[in-house]
Design an enzyme around this catalytic site. Structure first.
Site, mmCIF file in Angstrom:
data_model
loop_
_atom_site.group_PDB
_atom_site.id
_atom_site.type_symbol
_atom_site.label_atom_id
_atom_site.label_comp_id
_atom_site.label_asym_id
_atom_site.label_seq_id
_atom_site.Cartn_x
_atom_site.Cartn_y
_atom_site.Cartn_z
ATOM 1 N N ASP A 1 -3.878 6.206 11.628
ATOM 2 C CA ASP A 1 -2.673 5.486 12.060
ATOM 3 C C ASP A 1 -2.327 5.881 13.495
ATOM 4 O OD1 ASP A 1 -0.518 3.782 11.830
ATOM 5 O OD2 ASP A 1 0.379 4.770 10.110
ATOM 6 N N HIS B 1 5.600 6.724 3.507
ATOM 7 C CA HIS B 1 4.931 6.613 4.808
ATOM 8 C C HIS B 1 5.967 6.133 5.817
ATOM 9 C CE1 HIS B 1 1.201 5.426 7.183
ATOM 10 N NE2 HIS B 1 2.091 4.644 7.760
ATOM 11 N N HIS C 1 7.568 5.770 9.556
ATOM 12 C CA HIS C 1 7.469 5.845 11.016
ATOM 13 C C HIS C 1 8.847 6.277 11.526
ATOM 14 C CE1 HIS C 1 3.402 4.095 11.792
ATOM 15 N NE2 HIS C 1 3.545 3.785 10.513
ATOM 16 N N CYS D 1 1.587 0.776 14.960
ATOM 17 C CA CYS D 1 0.738 -0.220 14.319
ATOM 18 C C CYS D 1 0.463 -1.312 15.343
ATOM 19 C CB CYS D 1 1.396 -0.811 13.082
ATOM 20 S SG CYS D 1 0.341 -2.073 12.336
ATOM 21 N N ASN E 1 4.270 7.866 13.515
ATOM 22 C CA ASN E 1 4.652 8.312 12.177
ATOM 23 C C ASN E 1 5.526 9.557 12.285
ATOM 24 O OD1 ASN E 1 1.717 7.150 11.944
ATOM 25 N ND2 ASN E 1 2.598 7.010 9.903
HETATM 26 P P1 HMG Z 1 -10.418 -12.663 9.426
HETATM 27 O O1 HMG Z 1 -10.626 -13.101 10.842
HETATM 28 O O2 HMG Z 1 -9.591 -13.523 8.525
HETATM 29 O O3 HMG Z 1 -11.830 -12.332 8.755
HETATM 30 O O4 HMG Z 1 -9.788 -11.204 9.484
HETATM 31 P P2 HMG Z 1 -12.802 -13.243 7.922
HETATM 32 O O5 HMG Z 1 -12.824 -12.748 6.535
HETATM 33 O O6 HMG Z 1 -12.503 -14.705 8.157
HETATM 34 O O7 HMG Z 1 -14.207 -12.920 8.641
HETATM 35 C C1 HMG Z 1 -14.383 -13.214 10.023
HETATM 36 C C2 HMG Z 1 -15.493 -12.347 10.599
HETATM 37 O O8 HMG Z 1 -15.094 -10.980 10.521
HETATM 38 C C3 HMG Z 1 -16.822 -12.442 9.819
HETATM 39 O O9 HMG Z 1 -17.853 -12.288 10.814
HETATM 40 C C4 HMG Z 1 -16.814 -11.241 8.949
HETATM 41 O O10 HMG Z 1 -18.087 -10.776 8.608
HETATM 42 C C5 HMG Z 1 -16.113 -10.222 9.842
HETATM 43 P P3 HMG Z 1 -18.668 -13.555 11.391
HETATM 44 O O11 HMG Z 1 -19.271 -14.194 10.166
HETATM 45 O O12 HMG Z 1 -17.611 -14.407 12.074
HETATM 46 O O13 HMG Z 1 -19.622 -12.905 12.341
HETATM 47 N N1 HMG Z 1 -15.459 -9.173 9.063
HETATM 48 C C6 HMG Z 1 -15.650 -7.852 9.211
HETATM 49 N N2 HMG Z 1 -16.401 -7.133 10.052
HETATM 50 C C7 HMG Z 1 -16.379 -5.786 9.915
HETATM 51 N N3 HMG Z 1 -15.642 -5.141 8.985
HETATM 52 C C8 HMG Z 1 -14.867 -5.820 8.135
HETATM 53 C C9 HMG Z 1 -14.857 -7.233 8.246
HETATM 54 N N4 HMG Z 1 -14.213 -8.207 7.559
HETATM 55 C C10 HMG Z 1 -14.579 -9.369 8.051
HETATM 56 N N5 HMG Z 1 -14.143 -5.174 7.222
HETATM 57 C C11 HMG Z 1 -9.552 -9.037 8.448
HETATM 58 C C12 HMG Z 1 -9.445 -10.537 8.279
HETATM 59 C C13 HMG Z 1 -8.916 -8.394 7.233
HETATM 60 C C14 HMG Z 1 -11.014 -8.651 8.573
HETATM 61 C C15 HMG Z 1 -8.798 -8.656 9.760
HETATM 62 O O14 HMG Z 1 -7.522 -9.197 9.692
HETATM 63 C C16 HMG Z 1 -8.699 -7.175 9.961
HETATM 64 O O15 HMG Z 1 -9.702 -6.489 10.179
HETATM 65 N N6 HMG Z 1 -7.457 -6.629 9.932
HETATM 66 C C17 HMG Z 1 -7.239 -5.192 10.059
HETATM 67 C C18 HMG Z 1 -5.907 -4.920 10.701
HETATM 68 C C19 HMG Z 1 -5.636 -3.431 10.715
HETATM 69 O O16 HMG Z 1 -6.521 -2.611 10.552
HETATM 70 N N7 HMG Z 1 -4.349 -3.076 10.945
HETATM 71 C C20 HMG Z 1 -3.911 -1.698 10.986
HETATM 72 C C21 HMG Z 1 -3.925 -1.017 9.644
HETATM 73 S S1 HMG Z 1 -2.512 -1.377 8.638
HETATM 74 C C22 HMG Z 1 -1.290 -0.269 9.164
HETATM 75 O O17 HMG Z 1 -1.455 0.385 10.160
HETATM 76 C C23 HMG Z 1 -0.063 -0.070 8.307
HETATM 77 C C24 HMG Z 1 -0.098 1.249 7.523
HETATM 78 O O18 HMG Z 1 -0.160 2.359 8.395
HETATM 79 C C25 HMG Z 1 1.159 1.369 6.638
HETATM 80 C C26 HMG Z 1 2.461 1.105 7.387
HETATM 81 O O19 HMG Z 1 2.760 1.801 8.365
HETATM 82 O O20 HMG Z 1 3.147 0.183 6.965
HETATM 83 C C27 HMG Z 1 -1.311 1.314 6.608
HETATM 84 MG MG MG Z 2 1.598 3.244 9.402
#
Ligand code: HMG
Ligand code: MG
Length: 315
Positions: free
Chosen positions: A30, A221, A223, A254, A263
């Protein structure tokens, strides 16, 4: 009362609190996901090694998400093998089956899916509606559990959302129940933008308990955007929560929630818990040294009050 050690608060227990708290350290994930500069893989690996040397037992390592969405963690494949031999739990975030495949290929034994209580953040963070995201997680959780892999379910925006404003408790309870019913082993209630206050925390935990969610399955969790994270943590401990997420040095935010800042700092948490006589197993001096070392790599001082007080770091 016990005698205080230099640089540590005097332990004075309070009633109705747990004897032990497990800290779920999120600085490497994070924290670093939100840094403008991408930290070199070798520095991340050393950060995790140093964190493991402080007595922390759960260190969230990285995310197997789309590298374009979170470029700072695009080196997950290089990082994970560098640290996988450490004698600590190293959960990783996986949003979908592709992420799970990548994590399992490297031997990960703990994964986390991350849902949202609000539609706006589900769209911004996962390109999905809330229910579409839950549907995306379902096969991830089923497959992980089939291999005895531990699954955490994060739930973001449990208290407020930068686009939608205050978030109603029933909305949060519904998604919590869905994650648990899917098979998640534990949930982490995210105050992604740091707007919660203690009464709201108590109300949410009460509603979850009424909905049959066991408090033993819940982590918090927070922040620290408005300086409420420690007060909120205390409210959660009073309700029986024993898992608290925190980030060494207060790193974090984030990338998909504009007003999110770091956090709760692990050092600030350890200071309070130590003062309450609650065991965490963490060596505060080593932790502060680790955050000072990391701050030097990031080129800016840690925002943690405890790090500043104990290291005489310039602000
Ligand atoms: P999307 O564009 O809808 O993905 O993103 P898709 O399913 O349509 O696929 C598009 C392309 O992405 C495809 O490739 C997939 O293979 C590839 P292409 O065929 O075009 O070449 N792909 C991937 N590649 C690598 N690894 C993967 C993956 N998945 C698909 N896992 C997706 C949807 C979920 C992938 C995107 O939105 C994403 O990666 N989001 C992550 C966002 C993130 O990490 N945010 C921060 C974490 S959350 C947070 O911090 C909050 C927390 O701390 C708690 C709080 O504080 O509240 C946890
Ligand atoms: Mg967080």
């Amino acid at each position: 009362m016990n005698t205080p050690e230099l640089g540590l608060p005097m332990p004075v227990p309070a009633n109705g609190l747990p004897a032990r708290v497990r800290i779920h350290e999120v600085g490497a994930r994070d924290g670093l996901q939100n840094e403008k500069a991408t930290v070199p893989t070798a520095v991340k690996a050393e950060f995790v090694r140093r964190l493991a040397g402080t007595g922390l037992t759960t260190i969230e390592a990285t995310s197997f998400v789309h590298p374009k969405w979170v470029p700072q963690l695009a080196d997950a494949e290089e990082l994970y093998p560098e640290i996988s031999g450490l004698p600590v739990s190293l959960p990783v975030l996986v949003p979908n089956e592709k992420g799970l495949d990548r994590a399992l290929a490297l031997g990960a034994r703990r994964v986390a899916v991350f849902a949202s209580a609000t539609e706006s953040f589900a769209r911004a963070n996962l390109n999905r509606t809330v229910d579409e995201a839950l549907a995306m997680f379902e096969p991830v959780v089923t497959r992980a559990k089939g291999q005895d892999v531990h699954v955490r379910g994060y739930l973001s925006m449990c208290f407020g959302d930068p686009w939608e404003g205050p978030v109603q408790v029933p909305q949060v309870v519904r998604v919590c129940r869905a994650l648990l019913d899917m098979g998640c082993d534990e949930l982490s209630l995210g105050d992604t933008i740091g707007v919660a206050t203690p009464g709201h925390v108590t109300a949410l935990l009460g509603a979850l308990s009424e909905a049959g969610v066991p408090v033993s399955a819940l982590g918090v969790h927070f922040h620290d955007t408005y300086g409420q994270a420690l007060a909120n943590t205390l409210a959660a401990l009073q309700q029986g929560v024993t898992t608290v997420d925190a980030s060494a040095g207060g790193l974090g935010g984030c990338p998909y929630a504009k007003s999110a800042t770091g956090n709760l700092a692990t050092e600030d948490l350890v200071w309070m818990l130590r003062g309450l006589g609650i065991d965490t197993g963490v060596d505060l001096g080593r932790l502060v040294a680790t955050s000072v070392w990391m701050a030097a790599h990031l080129g800016r001082p840690s925002p943690s009050r405890t790090v500043r007080a104990l290291s005489h770091q310039e602000s």
